[in-house]
Write an enzyme that holds these catalytic residues in place. Structure first.
Site, PDB file in Angstrom:
ATOM      1  N   ASN A  92      44.981  32.126  44.702  1.00  0.00           N
ATOM      2  CA  ASN A  92      44.630  31.176  43.851  1.00  0.00           C
ATOM      3  C   ASN A  92      45.878  29.946  44.001  1.00  0.00           C
ATOM      4  O   ASN A  92      46.764  30.658  44.138  1.00  0.00           O
ATOM      5  CB  ASN A  92      44.200  31.554  42.517  1.00  0.00           C
ATOM      6  CG  ASN A  92      44.976  31.935  41.766  1.00  0.00           C
ATOM      7  OD1 ASN A  92      45.628  31.750  41.329  1.00  0.00           O
ATOM      8  ND2 ASN A  92      45.166  33.514  42.067  1.00  0.00           N
ATOM      9  N   CYS A 136      38.354  34.310  47.182  1.00  0.00           N
ATOM     10  CA  CYS A 136      36.925  35.221  48.430  1.00  0.00           C
ATOM     11  C   CYS A 136      35.220  35.814  47.775  1.00  0.00           C
ATOM     12  O   CYS A 136      35.135  36.574  48.635  1.00  0.00           O
ATOM     13  CB  CYS A 136      38.067  36.622  48.506  1.00  0.00           C
ATOM     14  SG  CYS A 136      39.028  36.958  49.754  1.00  0.00           S
ATOM     15  N   CYS A 140      33.572  42.935  31.803  1.00  0.00           N
ATOM     16  CA  CYS A 140      32.752  43.228  32.784  1.00  0.00           C
ATOM     17  C   CYS A 140      33.026  44.884  33.595  1.00  0.00           C
ATOM     18  O   CYS A 140      33.727  45.768  32.980  1.00  0.00           O
ATOM     19  CB  CYS A 140      32.732  41.990  33.941  1.00  0.00           C
ATOM     20  SG  CYS A 140      34.050  42.075  35.024  1.00  0.00           S
ATOM     21  N   ASN A 175      37.128  46.116  47.767  1.00  0.00           N
ATOM     22  CA  ASN A 175      37.985  45.869  48.251  1.00  0.00           C
ATOM     23  C   ASN A 175      39.022  46.678  49.454  1.00  0.00           C
ATOM     24  O   ASN A 175      39.704  46.222  50.845  1.00  0.00           O
ATOM     25  CB  ASN A 175      39.986  46.040  47.268  1.00  0.00           C
ATOM     26  CG  ASN A 175      39.821  44.745  46.053  1.00  0.00           C
ATOM     27  OD1 ASN A 175      39.642  45.565  44.641  1.00  0.00           O
ATOM     28  ND2 ASN A 175      38.791  43.385  45.992  1.00  0.00           N
ATOM     29  N   ASP A 181      51.278  43.281  39.771  1.00  0.00           N
ATOM     30  CA  ASP A 181      50.102  42.614  39.322  1.00  0.00           C
ATOM     31  C   ASP A 181      49.400  42.992  38.661  1.00  0.00           C
ATOM     32  O   ASP A 181      49.652  44.167  37.822  1.00  0.00           O
ATOM     33  CB  ASP A 181      48.973  42.956  41.040  1.00  0.00           C
ATOM     34  CG  ASP A 181      47.505  42.094  41.619  1.00  0.00           C
ATOM     35  OD1 ASP A 181      47.170  41.940  40.351  1.00  0.00           O
ATOM     36  OD2 ASP A 181      47.913  41.897  42.782  1.00  0.00           O
ATOM     37  N   GLY A 207      44.437  41.998  49.645  1.00  0.00           N
ATOM     38  CA  GLY A 207      44.620  42.316  51.224  1.00  0.00           C
ATOM     39  C   GLY A 207      45.879  41.420  51.995  1.00  0.00           C
ATOM     40  O   GLY A 207      46.519  42.134  53.044  1.00  0.00           O
ATOM     41  N   LYS A 256      45.955  48.757  40.695  1.00  0.00           N
ATOM     42  CA  LYS A 256      46.335  48.225  42.044  1.00  0.00           C
ATOM     43  C   LYS A 256      47.917  48.620  42.197  1.00  0.00           C
ATOM     44  O   LYS A 256      48.778  49.027  43.114  1.00  0.00           O
ATOM     45  CB  LYS A 256      46.861  46.945  42.305  1.00  0.00           C
ATOM     46  CG  LYS A 256      45.191  46.489  42.791  1.00  0.00           C
ATOM     47  CD  LYS A 256      44.860  44.764  43.060  1.00  0.00           C
ATOM     48  CE  LYS A 256      43.645  45.085  43.880  1.00  0.00           C
ATOM     49  NZ  LYS A 256      43.437  43.739  43.915  1.00  0.00           N
TER      50      LYS A 256
HETATM   51  N1  LIG Z   1      49.514  35.422  39.013  1.00  0.00           N
HETATM   52  C1  LIG Z   1      48.609  36.352  39.872  1.00  0.00           C
HETATM   53  N2  LIG Z   1      49.960  37.177  39.287  1.00  0.00           N
HETATM   54  C2  LIG Z   1      49.684  38.690  39.995  1.00  0.00           C
HETATM   55  N3  LIG Z   1      48.804  39.198  40.524  1.00  0.00           N
HETATM   56  C3  LIG Z   1      47.996  37.744  41.416  1.00  0.00           C
HETATM   57  C4  LIG Z   1      48.237  36.578  40.515  1.00  0.00           C
HETATM   58  N4  LIG Z   1      46.762  35.676  40.858  1.00  0.00           N
HETATM   59  C5  LIG Z   1      45.957  36.578  42.302  1.00  0.00           C
HETATM   60  N5  LIG Z   1      46.987  37.656  41.892  1.00  0.00           N
HETATM   61  C6  LIG Z   1      46.037  38.635  42.615  1.00  0.00           C
HETATM   62  O1  LIG Z   1      46.161  38.701  44.446  1.00  0.00           O
HETATM   63  C7  LIG Z   1      45.018  39.201  45.173  1.00  0.00           C
HETATM   64  C8  LIG Z   1      44.974  38.849  45.791  1.00  0.00           C
HETATM   65  O2  LIG Z   1      44.072  40.153  46.362  1.00  0.00           O
HETATM   66  P1  LIG Z   1      42.846  39.608  47.954  1.00  0.00           P
HETATM   67  O3  LIG Z   1      42.982  38.380  47.872  1.00  0.00           O
HETATM   68  O4  LIG Z   1      43.065  40.751  48.341  1.00  0.00           O
HETATM   69  O5  LIG Z   1      40.975  39.398  46.778  1.00  0.00           O
HETATM   70  P2  LIG Z   1      41.102  40.845  45.755  1.00  0.00           P
HETATM   71  O6  LIG Z   1      41.379  40.223  43.755  1.00  0.00           O
HETATM   72  O7  LIG Z   1      41.941  41.894  45.626  1.00  0.00           O
HETATM   73  O8  LIG Z   1      39.296  40.747  45.557  1.00  0.00           O
HETATM   74  P3  LIG Z   1      38.101  40.572  45.300  1.00  0.00           P
HETATM   75  O9  LIG Z   1      38.790  38.876  45.983  1.00  0.00           O
HETATM   76  O10 LIG Z   1      37.654  40.872  47.073  1.00  0.00           O
HETATM   77  O11 LIG Z   1      37.484  39.878  44.545  1.00  0.00           O
HETATM   78  C9  LIG Z   1      44.477  39.928  44.422  1.00  0.00           C
HETATM   79  O12 LIG Z   1      45.231  41.483  43.381  1.00  0.00           O
HETATM   80  C10 LIG Z   1      44.672  39.450  42.462  1.00  0.00           C
HETATM   81  O13 LIG Z   1      44.942  39.724  41.350  1.00  0.00           O
END
Ligand SMILES: Nc1ncnc2c1ncn2[C@@H]1O[C@H](COP(=O)(O)OP(=O)(O)OP(=O)(O)O)[C@@H](O)[C@H]1O
Length: 354
Positions: free
Chosen positions: A124, A181, A317, A63, A55, A34, A79
């Site tokens: 996170n 999320c 999953c 999404n 990613d 997002g 992605k």
């Molecule tokens: N350590 C990391 N390295 C690279 N990308 C990361 C890391 N931690 C999280 N991400 C990426 O950051 C993005 C965060 O996107 P967003 O918060 O929109 O939620 P999402 O994980 O795509 O979807 P949802 O939470 O709805 O399942 C995700 O694509 C996730 O894979």
């Protein structure tokens, strides 16, 4: 320079010099969700010379309400691949560097080293602390964005002598303390607003225009359309980080051992594997891999007795998210288990063995 950028070059405080600075700059965007997508779309449109995309997640149907670069045809694709394709079409002059992995302790310094600025577009805490610590070690600024309900936060950390993420939030909360999320929900438009603010801070940092949000947390209240700035100071001890391993528990990090669906497919073609499918019984019934044992995530307390724990155990999953959570859950009680997530999950497997 280019007629393409005429409208920003003609701005009195921008001009051709700022455009050249954009063209010379290298920005890493961690997370193609997002926040990351609007950041990338604008930086790409405005002429940032080198963009790093990082990613290892795949596009899921849920999404699409906020990750507006992706379309329905992208569901199930990585992605990285989908975003790269669209960004290349948007600006053929940009140099893209693709990092087909999550940012983890083992790769953070090597990846970040080659960039001028890092944009944290993840969701996170472990990754945020990791980005912070790596940026402090390498002396790089990073642009922070986060969402919580109808609220969004933006700041610039580690800009010259300015404060770091740890100056604002000294300690990482434990994995159990924080919702994400999946549990909390997010209104589609909010990451668009916060992501574009992150892009603006990135451009200001590169060009030297205006006042960077260093030492200030910008809080946006979406329901009241209200912006508030909260000031905070540098704690010099947070500017002296020596090594990554001292500062966060890698087991808590979102990223667990994972394998691409392609590699997983070739392993299962060659040998007998142990596979747990953590989807619901209905999803499992709909379609599953023949060797899979169904233990839904909410029923997964420990592994069945007949599991040979000296071998690698694969967990799958629908998209790779619940299996990741399952692994983290199992690893808490059994840290020695050799567990591996199938990235992209059944969505990806369907494309390999339809
Ligand atoms: N350590 C990391 N390295 C690279 N990308 C990361 C890391 N931690 C999280 N991400 C990426 O950051 C993005 C965060 O996107 P967003 O918060 O929109 O939620 P999402 O994980 O795509 O979807 P949802 O939470 O709805 O399942 C995700 O694509 C996730 O894979």
């Amino acid at each position: 320079m280019d007629a393409r950028y005429a409208r920003q070059i003609q701005l009195k405080d921008f001009g051709p010099e700022a455009q050249k600075k954009l063209a010379r700059s290298r920005v890493l965007v961690v997370g193609l969700g997002g926040l990351g997508l609007p950041v990338l779309q604008y930086l790409n449109a405005m002429g940032v010379g080198t963009l790093g995309l990082m990613d290892q997640d795949s596009v899921e149907l849920h999404n699409l309400q906020r990750q507006v670069l992706y379309s329905e045809v992208d569901v199930g694709r990585m992605k990285l691949e989908a975003a790269h394709e669209k960004l290349m079409a948007q600006n053929t002059k940009t140099t893209f560097r693709l990092h087909d992995s999550f940012l983890v302790r083992d790769n953070a310094l090597d990846v970040i080293r080659d960039y001028d600025i890092v944009v944290d577009a993840t969701d996170n805490f472990p990754t945020r602390y990791l980005i912070n610590d790596a940026c402090v070690i390498l002396n790089k600024p990073f642009i922070y964005g986060a969402l919580h309900g109808f609220e969004g936060h933006v700041s610039v950390f580690n800009h010259k002598t300015g404060p770091t993420y740890r100056c604002l939030y000294p300690n990482m909360p434990s994995f159990d303390e924080v919702p994400n999320c999946d549990e909390n929900g997010v209104l589609g438009v909010l990451p668009g607003i916060i992501g574009t603010l992150q892009a603006l801070e990135t451009v200001k940092l590169i060009t030297g225009m205006g006042e960077v949000l260093s030492g200030k947390l910008l809080v946006f209240d979406g329901l009241q359309q209200r912006f508030t700035k909260i000031g905070f100071n540098t704690n010099p001890k947070n500017k002296k980080i020596k090594g990554l391993q001292e500062h966060y528990d890698p087991l808590d990090c979102r990223v667990v051992a994972s394998i691409s669906a392609e590699d997983f497919q070739s392993i299962r073609e060659q040998e007998k594997i142990q596979l747990i499918d953590v989807r619901t019984p209905d999803e499992f019934e709909g379609r599953h891999l023949e060797e899979a044992l169904n233990i839904p995530l909410d029923a997964l307390k420990s592994l069945p007795k007949n599991f040979k724990t000296n071998r690698k155990i694969f967990v799958i999953c629908e998209s790779g998210k619940r299996s990741e959570r399952a692994i983290r859950q199992l690893q808490k009680d059994c840290p020695d288990l050799n567990l591996c997530n199938v990235a992209g999950g059944m969505l990806k497997m369907k494309t390999l063995c339809p």
